[in-house]
Design a protein around this motif. Structure first.
Motif, PDB file in Angstrom:
ATOM      1  N   UNK A 188     -15.113   2.941   7.054  1.00  0.00           N
ATOM      2  CA  UNK A 188     -16.002   4.071   7.329  1.00  0.00           C
ATOM      3  C   UNK A 188     -15.846   5.253   6.401  1.00  0.00           C
ATOM      4  N   UNK A 189     -15.039   5.132   5.352  1.00  0.00           N
ATOM      5  CA  UNK A 189     -14.777   6.264   4.463  1.00  0.00           C
ATOM      6  C   UNK A 189     -16.043   6.665   3.699  1.00  0.00           C
ATOM      7  N   UNK A 233      -9.317   5.630   7.069  1.00  0.00           N
ATOM      8  CA  UNK A 233     -10.211   4.461   7.068  1.00  0.00           C
ATOM      9  C   UNK A 233      -9.563   3.277   6.356  1.00  0.00           C
ATOM     10  N   UNK A 234      -8.865   3.545   5.250  1.00  0.00           N
ATOM     11  CA  UNK A 234      -8.176   2.474   4.547  1.00  0.00           C
ATOM     12  C   UNK A 234      -7.018   1.939   5.382  1.00  0.00           C
ATOM     13  N   UNK A 276      -8.347  -0.515   7.836  1.00  0.00           N
ATOM     14  CA  UNK A 276      -8.647  -1.784   7.170  1.00  0.00           C
ATOM     15  C   UNK A 276      -7.369  -2.556   6.883  1.00  0.00           C
ATOM     16  N   UNK A 277      -6.326  -1.836   6.496  1.00  0.00           N
ATOM     17  CA  UNK A 277      -5.040  -2.476   6.246  1.00  0.00           C
ATOM     18  C   UNK A 277      -4.492  -3.149   7.502  1.00  0.00           C
ATOM     19  N   UNK A 278      -4.772  -2.542   8.660  1.00  0.00           N
ATOM     20  CA  UNK A 278      -4.354  -3.165   9.915  1.00  0.00           C
ATOM     21  C   UNK A 278      -4.968  -4.541  10.080  1.00  0.00           C
ATOM     22  N   UNK A 279      -6.261  -4.669   9.717  1.00  0.00           N
ATOM     23  CA  UNK A 279      -6.934  -5.971   9.797  1.00  0.00           C
ATOM     24  C   UNK A 279      -6.363  -6.950   8.766  1.00  0.00           C
ATOM     25  N   UNK A 280      -6.112  -6.455   7.551  1.00  0.00           N
ATOM     26  CA  UNK A 280      -5.561  -7.323   6.514  1.00  0.00           C
ATOM     27  C   UNK A 280      -4.139  -7.779   6.860  1.00  0.00           C
ATOM     28  N   UNK A 308       0.841  -1.201   0.000  1.00  0.00           N
ATOM     29  CA  UNK A 308       0.000   0.000   0.000  1.00  0.00           C
ATOM     30  C   UNK A 308       0.877   1.253   0.000  1.00  0.00           C
ATOM     31  N   UNK A 309       1.901   1.252   0.839  1.00  0.00           N
ATOM     32  CA  UNK A 309       2.817   2.400   0.912  1.00  0.00           C
ATOM     33  C   UNK A 309       3.584   2.585  -0.388  1.00  0.00           C
TER      34      UNK A 309
END
Length: 513
Positions: free
Chosen positions: A312-313, A103-104, A107-111, A88-89
Motif C-alpha cells: 500500500x505504499x 508497507x514493506x 509484505x516481508x511478513x508474507x514473504x 532486509x534488516x
C-alpha cells in the motif's frame, strides 16, 4: 504487524550490538553471485567473533571437511539461512535501504511466511531437483494420459501488487536469493574457517514475465504435433522450477491471455508455487481486453493458488535517486550532443552496422554498434513490428542504447508507445544504460496517455483551438495508462547517479572477469 516490527527491532539491535557488516568479511556477497549462481563462491573469514556470531545467530551448519560440506542436507542448507526479514534488516543497517516503510514490513511478513513454509515443506513440495522425478515434459504428458493425476503444492504462492517504485521487485529478489547454501568448513586449528556459498538444489527460477511468455511460445512451436502442447510445456517448466518467481505480471497480448488459464492450471497441478509482482490487482488484469471472458477463469485460479497482497505504499523510491545530467537530452537540437556522447562511449572502436540474432532464427539489424553500445533512431526500434523478443536479443549483446528522437506519445502513435514501454521494461530488467534525445521529460512524454477513470475526471475544455487539438490526440487506454507510471519511474531511475554508477561498476566487473 506488531510481531513483524518487533522481530525487525530484535534483529536490528542484535546486528548493531556487533558493530560490523557480517557480509563484509566475505570475498563475494550473495547478491554478487546472482550473475553466476551456478558456480560456488568462496570467502575466508579470519575474525573469530564474526564466525561465532554467524554460527549462533543463523544456525549455520558446520562440517568437518569439504566432502561433508558438499553433502549437507537440504534441511541444514535452509536452516542456515535466516530468511528475507533478516536480510532486509541487514540492508537497512548497512544503509542500502531506507528505514521505516511499514508497507514493506507487511509484505516481508508474507514473504517470511512463504519462506518458512517452503523450508518446512520442502520434501512435500518436491523442491529438491535430485529427489524429484526425472521424467521429461513429453514423458510426463504420456504418463498423465495413462495414469491421470495431479499434485497441487501444500504451500500457496504469493501475488504482490502495488504502485510503481514501491519495492516489489526488490522484495521478491530479496526472498528468491535467500535460497543459498552457507556452510562453514573447519580446515584445522590454525587455519581460518572457510565460508562456502552456493545455490541449493531446489528447482526454482526467477524471470521477467515478458521473457517467460516468450519462452512459453517458443516451446509451443517445438511441440506443435502434440494433442495438448500446453500440457507438455507445463511439464517441462515444472521439471525445471517448482518455485516460479515472475516479475512484472502484465497481460496485454490476446495470445498470452488465451493460454494463461490452461497453462497455469497444468503448472499448479504439477505442484508449481507462483510468486509474482504486478502493478495490477488480479481482478484488473487484462481489463477491457479482447475476449476477456476466456481470461477470467485464470483470475479465479490465480486467487485460489496464491495469497494476494497489496503493497500500500505511495512512495516511489526510484524518484528519490540523485539526478544525473548527460544521458537524457531534451529538445530536437540536442542530436549532435548525443552523438558526441555516443562517440565518447565507444572510444577508439569503429561503429558500424551489426546483426543480432533473436528468437526462432529472426535477426535484428543494428544501424550502428561498437564496444557494447548500439545506436538507433526511435522509428527503427519502436515504429517497426518488433517486440520483447527482439529487445531481449539486443541486450544480450549490447549494454548501452543510444536512442534518438523519442516523441511525445498520444493517440496517433499509441502502438509505438506500447513498444517503448516494453523496450524500457527489457532495458531495466537487463540493467542496461539509456542515452537518448526526447521531446520532453519522462513525465511530459506520457502526458496525453490516460486511463478511462482519468479521462472521466478531466474537465471539458472549450477555449482555444490548440487545446481542442490536444484533446483530439488524447489516448484513453487503461493498460497503457497504468504502464506509463512504471515507465516514467524507470526512466527517472535509469538517469540517476546511483543507477549509472551501478552500471559502470557492472561493466568494470565484467572486464575484470
Amino acid at each position: 504487524m506488531r510481531r513483524i516490527a518487533g522481530s525487525a527491532r530484535y534483529f536490528r539491535s542484535a546486528l548493531r550490538h556487533r558493530k560490523f557488516d557480517y557480509w563484509s568479511s566475505f570475498t563475494t556477497r550473495p547478491k554478487d553471485l546472482i550473475e553466476n549462481y551456478h558456480n560456488c563462491a568462496y570467502g575466508v573469514a579470519n575474525n573469530a567473533e564474526i564466525g561465532s556470531f554467524l554460527r549462533s545467530k543463523f544456525m549455520v551448519s558446520r562440517a568437518l571437511s569439504t566432502d561433508a560440506a558438499a553433502s549437507a542436507s537440504i534441511g541444514e542448507v535452509h536452516r542456515a539461512a535466516a530468511g528475507p526479514l533478516v536480510e532486509y534488516e541487514r540492508r537497512i543497517i548497512a544503509g542500502e535501504l531506507l528505514d521505516g516503510d511499514v508497507c514493506q514490513l507487511g509484505t516481508l511478513g508474507e514473504l517470511q511466511r512463504l519462506y518458512d513454509e517452503l523450508v518446512e515443506s520442502a520434501d512435500a513440495c518436491k523442491l529438491d531437483r535430485y529427489s524429484s522425478s526425472e521424467k521429461s515434459g513429453r514423458s510426463r504428458w504420456l504418463w498423465s494420459r495413462l495414469l491421470p493425476q495431479s499434485s497441487y503444492s501444500p504451500v500457496k504462492g504469493l501475488y504482490l501488487y502495488g504502485g510503481v517504485g514501491t519495492g516489489k521487485t526488490m522484495l521478491m529478489d530479496l526472498f528468491f536469493y535467500q535460497f543459498y547454501t552457507l556452510i562453514i568448513v573447519t580446515l584445522g586449528f590454525l587455519i581460518a574457517d572457510v565460508y562456502i556459498f552456493r545455490p541449493c538444489n531446489w528447482r526454482r527460477k526467477r524471470i521477467h514475465f515478458h521473457d517467460f511468455m516468450l519462452n512459453v511460445h517458443s516451446r509451443l512451436q517445438k511441440h506443435k504435433g502434440v494433442s495438448d502442447p500446453l500440457e507438455v510445456v507445463a511439464g517441462e517448466i515444472s521439471d525445471e522450477a517448482i518455485l516460479l518467481c515472475l516479475d512484472e505480471f502484465m497481460v496485454t497480448d490476446v495470445a498470452d491471455a488465451l493460454i494463461l488459464n490452461r497453462l497455469f492450471r497444468h503448472l499448479f497441478s504439477n505442484g508449481v508455487i507462483l510468486v509474482s509482482t504486478s502493478n495490477r490487482a488480479p481482478d484488473n488484469l487484462y481489463e477491457r481486453g479482447l475476449q476477456r471472458d476466456l481470461f477470467l477463469p485464470f483470475i479465479s485460479t490465480l486467487k485460489e493458488r496464491c495469497v494476494v497482497h497489496e503493497i500500500g505504499s505511495s512512495v516511489d523510491y526510484r524518484k528519490m535517486t540523485s539526478a544525473q545530467q548527460g544521458f537524457y537530452f531534451v529538445g530536437k537540437d540536442s542530436s549532435e550532443v548525443m552523438k558526441r556522447k555516443f562517440r565518447d562511449l565507444i572510444g577508439e572502436h569503429e561503429a558500424g552496422p551489426q546483426e543480432v540474432e533473436v528468437v526462432m532464427g529472426r535477426k535484428l539489424q543494428v544501424p550502428l554498434g561498437a564496444n557494447g553500445c548500439a545506436y538507433f533512431e526511435f522509428e527503427e526500434l519502436c515504429d517497426k513490428p518488433l517486440g520483447a523478443a527482439d529487445y531481449f536479443g539486443l541486450f544480450k549483446i549490447f549494454h548501452t542504447l543510444a536512442l534518438e528522437g523519442i516523441p511525445i506519445f498520444g493517440l496517433h502513435n499509441r502502438t509505438a508507445a506500447y513498444r517503448f514501454v516494453t523496450l524500457v521494461d527489457v532495458m531495466y530488467e537487463n540493467r542496461a544504460r539509456l542515452l537518448c534525445t526526447a521531446e520532453g521529460s519522462p513525465f511530459q512524454l506520457f502526458n496525453k496517455i490516460v486511463t478511462i477513470s482519468d479521462a472521466q475526471q478531466m474537465a471539458p475544455r472549450t477555449s482555444s483551438r490548440s487545446m481542442r487539438n490536444d484533446e483530439a490526440d488524447l489516448c484513453v487506454d487503461n493498460e497503457l495508462g497504468f504502464a506509463k507510471d512504471r515507465t516514467i519511474s524507470r526512466l527517472t531511475e535509469m538517469n540517476s547517479k546511483e543507477y549509472l554508477e551501478q552500471h559502470a561498476a557492472m561493466l568494470a566487473a565484467k572486464q575484470l572477469s
